[in-house]
Design an enzyme around this catalytic site. Sequence first.
Site, PDB file in Angstrom:
ATOM      1  N   LYS A 219       0.829  -1.208   0.000  1.00  0.00           N
ATOM      2  CA  LYS A 219       0.000   0.000   0.000  1.00  0.00           C
ATOM      3  C   LYS A 219       0.866   1.262   0.000  1.00  0.00           C
ATOM      4  CE  LYS A 219      -2.118  -1.323   3.760  1.00  0.00           C
ATOM      5  NZ  LYS A 219      -1.534  -2.675   3.918  1.00  0.00           N
ATOM      6  N   HIS A 435       4.511 -39.389  14.460  1.00  0.00           N
ATOM      7  CA  HIS A 435       3.526 -38.311  14.500  1.00  0.00           C
ATOM      8  C   HIS A 435       3.411 -37.643  13.130  1.00  0.00           C
ATOM      9  CE1 HIS A 435       1.340 -35.002  16.701  1.00  0.00           C
ATOM     10  NE2 HIS A 435       1.720 -34.347  15.619  1.00  0.00           N
ATOM     11  N   GLU A 436       4.550 -37.263  12.555  1.00  0.00           N
ATOM     12  CA  GLU A 436       4.513 -36.593  11.253  1.00  0.00           C
ATOM     13  C   GLU A 436       4.113 -37.555  10.151  1.00  0.00           C
ATOM     14  OE1 GLU A 436       4.585 -33.521  11.399  1.00  0.00           O
ATOM     15  OE2 GLU A 436       5.396 -33.365  13.417  1.00  0.00           O
ATOM     16  N   HIS A 439       0.330 -37.588  10.021  1.00  0.00           N
ATOM     17  CA  HIS A 439      -0.216 -36.468   9.244  1.00  0.00           C
ATOM     18  C   HIS A 439      -0.094 -36.736   7.748  1.00  0.00           C
ATOM     19  CE1 HIS A 439      -1.040 -33.789  12.552  1.00  0.00           C
ATOM     20  NE2 HIS A 439       0.226 -33.766  12.980  1.00  0.00           N
ATOM     21  N   ASP A 513      -2.167 -28.991  16.813  1.00  0.00           N
ATOM     22  CA  ASP A 513      -3.122 -29.648  15.911  1.00  0.00           C
ATOM     23  C   ASP A 513      -4.536 -29.580  16.472  1.00  0.00           C
ATOM     24  OD1 ASP A 513      -0.892 -30.332  14.407  1.00  0.00           O
ATOM     25  OD2 ASP A 513      -0.655 -32.261  15.403  1.00  0.00           O
TER      26      ASP A 513
END
Length: 655
Positions: A219, A435-436, A439, A513
């Site tokens: 801007k 864990h990953e 996902h 999460d």
Amino acid sequence: MSDNQEPENGNGGNGGGNPWMKSLMIWGGIFLALLLAVSLFGGPREAPGTAILYSDFKDKVAEGSVAEVKIAPDRISGVLKNEERFVTTPVPGDVNLTTQLEEAGVEYTGTQPEQMNVLLVVLIQALPFLLILGIAFFALRQVQKGGGAGGAMGFGKSKAKLLTEKQGRVTFDDVAGIDEAREELQEIVEFLKDPQRFSKLGGQIPKGALLVGSPGTGKTLLARAIAGEARVPFFTISGSDFVEMFVGVGASRVRDMFEQAKKNAPCIVFIDEIDAVGRHRGNGVGNSNDEREQTLNQLLVEMDGFEANEGIIIIAATNRPDVLDPALLRPGRFDRQVVVPIPDIDGREKILAVHMKKVPLAPDVNPRTIARGTPGFSGADLANLVNEAALLAARRNKRLVAMQEFEDAKDKVMMGSERRSMVMTEDEKKMTAYHEAGHAIVAVHEEASDPIHKATIIPRGRALGMVMRLPERDNYSYHRDKMHANLSVSMGGRVAEEIIFGHDKVSSGASSDIQYATDLARNMVTKWGMSDKLGPLQYESSQEGYLGMGQTTRTMAGAETNKLIDQEIKDLVEGAHKRATDLLSTHEDQLHLLAQAMLEYETLTGDEIKTLLEDGKIDRPDAPSGPIPVQPSQGSSIPKAGKRFGGGGEAPQGA
């Protein structure tokens, strides 16, 4: 903007010099003049002698050791025959002194009492008064000239800075990715170049344009480009510069700013973050006559009052238009609201091309590829990305910035810096890997989910591991199936821990999460009408904020409805948990395979994950020739431990 245009009263210009240095030089000259007067009027001074007693002086006369004497009513000075000077105080009534001097053959003469010069006496006595007058003159001078915006008495003067081409001329060539906003503001440029072209047909140029957009979308740069294209003076000021603790100061600064603008018309006045002064009146704490509202009232009068401000165009920027006073947005003040959006892929490519002009690039750098991998990035984010890539190349002692530096910089900006120095046990690495992998496996099998960009178990930022997904194209709205997919993916890490390690070994790594899933489910129920039981109604309204930033909500429902809302949110999250459980139970072999690969390589790209799940191996130079061995883990393999970090999310606070 031309080089010869300088501010009328010295604000924002360099031609006036340093006022404090000028004052110091003036007072230094006065001090030197006083020293010179003392030296001139004080007259010559005879060298002083050794003070002796009058009786000793008489003895020396009798001995014949005195060569010359000067006698004054209050002192006697002279020189001995050995050229030693002396001085003594005579005893009143000693009339035989001259007789003794004649008998001893001493030359003597009489002198008048030493008197201080009359001018010097007057000067010394007048010195305190001169000092007071000098201080008063300095203060009066500051008041008369206003002291500038930062002067001692310049509270009511505008802090607007006049930018000229000396500060660098910006044109529309330096602004990319916001073509629609440029086109809307092009008419202002044409008016500033040729006002008669519009006025002869009875048309009036908009008096003000309000630039609305997220932070970093350009801007301020766009406003400077308008002034640069039209080559007119450009005054810039922040909305917070008007607000002071003294009532009436802000209004005075508004008046002074418009006075400066009239002297330099036609010109552009740019007010950044106008929401600091233009908030809706009557909503603040205190009475209606406070400083901010007086400032806003004065701004409204100056923009569209009885007195016309010909040739002055006000351009303001804000990312919170919902908090602005309606009187400020009406036609005649801010006639146009120009939305400066987050750039799309074509805009990002153009913005990258602008910033890459200053960086030596390697032949493998492709701006289109980088633009495709940076959805949602603003112009400031892309500028930061290019800068981080250049810094990485310099740190690696490279002469050119290659595509690898841009990829690493993108990961750093999107996921945070790597924390390889953080020591994790093998059990914590294993927990993070599963864990990953949870996902990632859910994301692969959810059709509406965005594709995986990268998965890592290297701690980045505040997270111990991360799966980054990127959309294939820019998304401007989200569908119900994608929201359900995102809920399932967010639950994938927690479900993987439950399946592999058991209920008692679930870690705190899913805290972020769970927060994401809860917020998404709440928005689906209360804002987007995606609950069959509650229907397409809005139950929460935003009080302040724009584009989700700094937003607070207010519930518009009764007690029974709130219970139903909470139950619907719970059903959505638990339904996502069940979907993730079904997917990971069905594809548990892929979960083990991907977790073992992440333990082996620590970071995998989306293509490598796809290849691994299809072929059972990864095509890497350092990859083993055969499939990665899969060793199913049991809950008993994780020893019982005390407090530790979560496996895949943020470190728990206070742990």
